[in-house]
Enzyme design. Structure first.
Site, PDB file in Angstrom:
ATOM      1  N   GLU A  17       1.774 -11.555   5.689  1.00  0.00           N
ATOM      2  CA  GLU A  17       0.768 -10.873   6.503  1.00  0.00           C
ATOM      3  C   GLU A  17       1.237 -11.057   7.939  1.00  0.00           C
ATOM      4  O   GLU A  17       1.110 -12.137   8.512  1.00  0.00           O
ATOM      5  CB  GLU A  17      -0.622 -11.489   6.290  1.00  0.00           C
ATOM      6  CG  GLU A  17      -1.176 -11.351   4.884  1.00  0.00           C
ATOM      7  CD  GLU A  17      -1.730  -9.950   4.587  1.00  0.00           C
ATOM      8  OE1 GLU A  17      -1.584  -9.036   5.421  1.00  0.00           O
ATOM      9  OE2 GLU A  17      -2.307  -9.777   3.485  1.00  0.00           O
TER      10      GLU A  17
ATOM     11  N   HIS B  14       0.837  -1.218   0.000  1.00  0.00           N
ATOM     12  CA  HIS B  14       0.000   0.000   0.000  1.00  0.00           C
ATOM     13  C   HIS B  14       0.871   1.267   0.000  1.00  0.00           C
ATOM     14  O   HIS B  14       2.088   1.192  -0.148  1.00  0.00           O
ATOM     15  CB  HIS B  14      -1.013  -0.061   1.151  1.00  0.00           C
ATOM     16  CG  HIS B  14      -1.628  -1.423   1.270  1.00  0.00           C
ATOM     17  ND1 HIS B  14      -2.579  -1.872   0.395  1.00  0.00           N
ATOM     18  CD2 HIS B  14      -1.354  -2.467   2.102  1.00  0.00           C
ATOM     19  CE1 HIS B  14      -2.900  -3.123   0.713  1.00  0.00           C
ATOM     20  NE2 HIS B  14      -2.163  -3.515   1.737  1.00  0.00           N
TER      21      HIS B  14
ATOM     22  N   GLU C 175      -1.942   0.379   7.918  1.00  0.00           N
ATOM     23  CA  GLU C 175      -1.061  -0.688   7.429  1.00  0.00           C
ATOM     24  C   GLU C 175       0.132  -0.121   6.672  1.00  0.00           C
ATOM     25  O   GLU C 175       1.251  -0.614   6.810  1.00  0.00           O
ATOM     26  CB  GLU C 175      -1.868  -1.645   6.521  1.00  0.00           C
ATOM     27  CG  GLU C 175      -1.046  -2.827   6.012  1.00  0.00           C
ATOM     28  CD  GLU C 175      -1.807  -3.687   5.021  1.00  0.00           C
ATOM     29  OE1 GLU C 175      -3.021  -3.449   4.811  1.00  0.00           O
ATOM     30  OE2 GLU C 175      -1.185  -4.605   4.443  1.00  0.00           O
TER      31      GLU C 175
ATOM     32  N   HIS D 212       3.039  -6.905   4.575  1.00  0.00           N
ATOM     33  CA  HIS D 212       1.651  -6.512   4.812  1.00  0.00           C
ATOM     34  C   HIS D 212       1.264  -6.837   6.243  1.00  0.00           C
ATOM     35  O   HIS D 212       1.982  -7.531   6.969  1.00  0.00           O
ATOM     36  CB  HIS D 212       0.701  -7.281   3.876  1.00  0.00           C
ATOM     37  CG  HIS D 212       0.753  -6.840   2.457  1.00  0.00           C
ATOM     38  ND1 HIS D 212      -0.185  -6.016   1.892  1.00  0.00           N
ATOM     39  CD2 HIS D 212       1.668  -7.095   1.481  1.00  0.00           C
ATOM     40  CE1 HIS D 212       0.133  -5.786   0.629  1.00  0.00           C
ATOM     41  NE2 HIS D 212       1.251  -6.427   0.347  1.00  0.00           N
TER      42      HIS D 212
HETATM   43 ZN    ZN Z   1      -1.965  -5.278   2.746  1.00  0.00          ZN
END
Ligand code: ZN
Length: 245
Positions: free
Chosen positions: A205, A35, A72, A126
């Site tokens: 993640e 992102h 994030e 992430h």
């Molecule tokens: Zn993400």
């Protein structure tokens, strides 16, 4: 004095000649922080559908955040900086898909994959936004997609195992996921960043930002440093394992 100085110089030269290369010397590692802080203010560009091969998806997304509002993109950017410092200390050359506010949004998943493909190995950073009762990290490796990932699945799997092992070994850290994958590893065919990669790649993640226990760890600078150390160790072990093949 002269003799002593010569002896010191000789010892220095011997040490320099005999010093082993650092473990990641000669390796180009692409670090892909998920992102971008500018994505929310560029909805038209970020929501645009990009197509390549089997992938047809939005260019990028805004990502998630903790319930306290820690985004994030901030987590991934800070972790990327910490990781790059440690990788360079081990001799690696590091490239980023975004850093220091550039580009202003994105890049699109296709662009992220293309930048990664100029490196030897790539890692996407992430954190997830799952229901609050779920917690834990999972490492995503590319599934076999005929004509696309056959060349990277084996080496990406080795990398995923090393990253999972490194994260799982953190005492008091975020445990393997209770809601995704198996033993901290998931396999996906629908992620452009993985399917479009031509070099070994995993997407991590690191935890569930909506879970209070995970969020407390993910937003801690000390924990981010431990995560960076664990990822660096995993890449070193992966490279050693590759060398044995
Ligand atoms: Zn993400």
């Amino acid at each position: 004095m002269l003799a002593a100085a010569s002896a010191t110089l000789a010892a220095t030269l011997v040490a320099a000649a005999g010093a082993p290369a650092p473990p990641l010397a000669g390796l180009v590692v692409n670090v892909d922080p998920g992102h971008n802080p500018g994505n929310a203010s560029h909805p038209a560009q970020v929501n645009r559908i990009v197509e390549r091969g089997p992938i047809r998806k939005a260019c990028d997304t805004t990502g998630t955040a903790t319930n306290g509002g820690y985004p994030e993109w901030r987590f991934t950017g800070l972790l990327a900086t910490r990781l790059a410092r440690r990788l360079r200390a081990q001799g690696a050359t590091v490239t980023f898909t975004r850093a220091n506010g550039r580009p202003a949004w994105g890049p699109c998943i296709t662009g992220r994959a293309a930048i990664g493909n100029r490196a030897d190995v790539s890692i996407s950073l992430h954190a997830d936004g799952a229901p609050a009762g779920a917690r834990g990290f999972h490492v995503i490796r590319p599934a076999f997609v005929r004509g696309w990932t056959g060349d990277i699945t084996r080496r990406s799997t080795t990398l995923a195992v090393q990253v999972r092992n490194g994260l799982r070994a953190l005492r008091g850290g975020i445990p393997p996921s209770t809601y995704a994958g198996r033993d901290g590893i998931d396999v996906r065919a629908d992620l452009g960043g993985l399917t479009l990669s031509d070099v070994p790649k995993v997407m991590v993640e690191h935890g569930n930002m909506r879970n209070a226990a995970d969020a407390r760890l993910l937003t801690s600078p000390a924990e981010q440093e431990r995560l960076a150390a664990a990822l660096t160790g995993a890449i070193v072990r992966w490279r050693v394992a590759e060398g044995r093949d």
